[in-house]
Design an enzyme around this catalytic site. Structure first.
Site, PDB file in Angstrom:
ATOM      1  N   THR A  35       0.835  -1.204   0.000  1.00 20.85           N
ATOM      2  CA  THR A  35       0.000   0.000   0.000  1.00 20.85           C
ATOM      3  C   THR A  35       0.872   1.257   0.000  1.00 20.85           C
ATOM      4  O   THR A  35       2.021   1.235   0.409  1.00 20.85           O
ATOM      5  CB  THR A  35      -0.913   0.025   1.233  1.00 20.85           C
ATOM      6  OG1 THR A  35      -0.122   0.118   2.419  1.00 20.85           O
ATOM      7  CG2 THR A  35      -1.762  -1.239   1.311  1.00 20.85           C
ATOM      8  N   GLU A  36       0.308   2.338  -0.510  1.00 17.72           N
ATOM      9  CA  GLU A  36       0.942   3.658  -0.438  1.00 17.72           C
ATOM     10  C   GLU A  36       2.336   3.671  -1.066  1.00 17.72           C
ATOM     11  O   GLU A  36       3.270   4.299  -0.554  1.00 17.72           O
ATOM     12  CB  GLU A  36       0.975   4.152   1.016  1.00 17.72           C
ATOM     13  CG  GLU A  36      -0.399   4.090   1.681  1.00 17.72           C
ATOM     14  CD  GLU A  36      -0.438   4.697   3.075  1.00 17.72           C
ATOM     15  OE1 GLU A  36       0.390   5.585   3.371  1.00 17.72           O
ATOM     16  OE2 GLU A  36      -1.305   4.286   3.872  1.00 17.72           O
ATOM     17  N   LEU A  37       2.482   2.988  -2.191  1.00 16.23           N
ATOM     18  CA  LEU A  37       3.790   2.861  -2.840  1.00 16.23           C
ATOM     19  C   LEU A  37       4.222   4.162  -3.505  1.00 16.23           C
ATOM     20  O   LEU A  37       3.508   4.725  -4.340  1.00 16.23           O
ATOM     21  CB  LEU A  37       3.734   1.734  -3.873  1.00 16.23           C
ATOM     22  CG  LEU A  37       4.961   1.544  -4.770  1.00 16.23           C
ATOM     23  CD1 LEU A  37       6.198   1.226  -3.939  1.00 16.23           C
ATOM     24  CD2 LEU A  37       4.705   0.439  -5.794  1.00 16.23           C
TER      25      LEU A  37
END
Length: 382
Positions: free
Chosen positions: A265-267
């Protein structure tokens, strides 16, 4: 004359047919098409996307992504600014966008110590509320928000960033007032509000051994009470030299070994120097601007662009290696201009952390990822 006309017409038809075939051959494949059999590929939406103000960004989202998460508009300070007041305007539009484009919709986030409204933890005199009052406020908030989008949001980041690097519980107001039970209660309330929704725990720096042990304890605690948890979200706010690929490899294996799915997530991938040695993603961290910490404000060099592309490819190769255990990879933004990394942890810097540049053009790594998946090495799709 008639023969010449017939020949001309025949050649025209043949040319059109050849052009059509060539167009079909060079038709650009999107990220979501290429990765469809591996995992969902997602991105975070801001309000300009949600309300259609950034039409070029919306075009990229529709073309390349099949999952979306709200960057800010579903956080409690936005959606629940006062105890008896909810503001669903932005969240409703976000959900509608996802449904109109057949996206896998992620709700972010229900319980988080940051970006929570101040009223949540205090009484009318500004003193901390009692344990029972805070539990009741949590329950009402979760039941109201999750209940509103029941059957529409496919998965929720129920609790965000509850563990420290050393594995200890973060001493947030939720923890100090309620105790570690607040996590079990949050998952319980979310499941009550929508029994079919997937439920996730999400945190940064999940490659730290201490945090892994803390999250393992959290997962076991939930399971001891027969509470649902479907996946751990590994926030991926990374840089050119942290974490190591071996750390990530081991972390993915560690969490999948606990019997939950893994979500990247949130790369985003910062190319800028870090103002401190161990990078996390604590939004409260701030440092003063220094020109030496902003080396690419006038653009990237070819050499750093090549390093950036290779680093992204290394990560995606790792994600593909673990595709049986990874259900989703989500970028934290669409273009470099959208990224929070331009202002965190040093306000005013120019960063280049995403797959699409400030001119809405795909960086070379996008094509490279697609080509890599299309090579279909042995066992990739098993």
């Amino acid at each position: 004359m008639k023969i010449h006309s017939a020949k001309t017409i025949l050649l025209s038809i043949l040319s059109l047919w050849l052009f059509s075939c060539q167009t079909e051959e060079v038709k650009e494949v999107s990220l979501k098409d290429a990765l469809n059999s591996q995992f969902l590929i997602g991105t975070a939406l801001n309000t300009n996307h949600i309300f259609g103000k950034d039409s070029a960004g919306v075009a990229i989202i529709k073309k390349h992504f099949n999952s979306i998460v709200a960057e800010n508009c579903m956080k409690s300070e936005v959606i629940h600014p006062k105890e008896d007041e909810y503001n669903f305007t932005k969240a409703d539009r976000f959900i509608e966008f996802g449904e109109q484009n057949n996206m896998f919709i992620i709700g972010h986030t229900l319980i988080w110590h940051s970006q929570a409204p101040a009223w949540f933890f205090v009484d009318d005199e500004g003193n901390d509320v009692s344990r029972d009052v805070l539990i009741e406020r949590m329950k009402k908030h979760i039941h109201t928000v999750v209940g509103r989008y029941k059957g529409r949001v496919k998965g929720w980041d129920v609790v965000n960033e509850a563990i420290e690097d050393n594995g200890e519980w973060r001493k947030s107001k939720f923890y100090t007032i309620i105790g570690e039970d607040y996590i079990k209660l949050a998952f319980q309330f979310a499941h009550e509000a929508d029994p079919d929704a997937e439920l996730y725990y999400n945190d940064y720096s999940m490659f730290h051994k201490g945090r892994q042990q803390g999250v393992e304890r959290l997962i076991k605690m939930l399971r001891e009470d027969s509470l649902r948890i479907d996946a751990t979200g590994m926030q991926a706010h990374y840089g050119l030299n942290y974490p190591s690929l071996s750390q990530m490899d081991e972390a993915i294996s560690f969490f999948s070994g606990l019997g939950v799915k893994v979500m990247i997530t949130e790369l985003d991938l910062s190319i800028l120097p870090s103002p401190y040695e161990t990078m996390g993603a604590n939004v409260a961290d701030r440092f003063a601007y220094r020109e030496s910490m902003d080396p690419y404000k006038n653009g990237l060099t070819d050499s750093i662009s090549q390093v950036f592309n290779q680093r992204y490819m290394d990560f995606f190769q790792l994600f593909l290696k673990h595709h049986k255990d990874i259900s989703r990879v989500t970028l934290w933004g669409v273009t470099d201009a959208d990224s929070w990394k331009n202002d965190w942890p040093i306000k005013g810097r120019t960063d280049y952390p995403l797959l699409f540049d400030r001119n809405y053009q795909a960086k070379p790594i996008v094509k490279e990822i697609i080509e890599k998946v299309n090579q279909k090495p042995d066992g990739l799709n098993n």
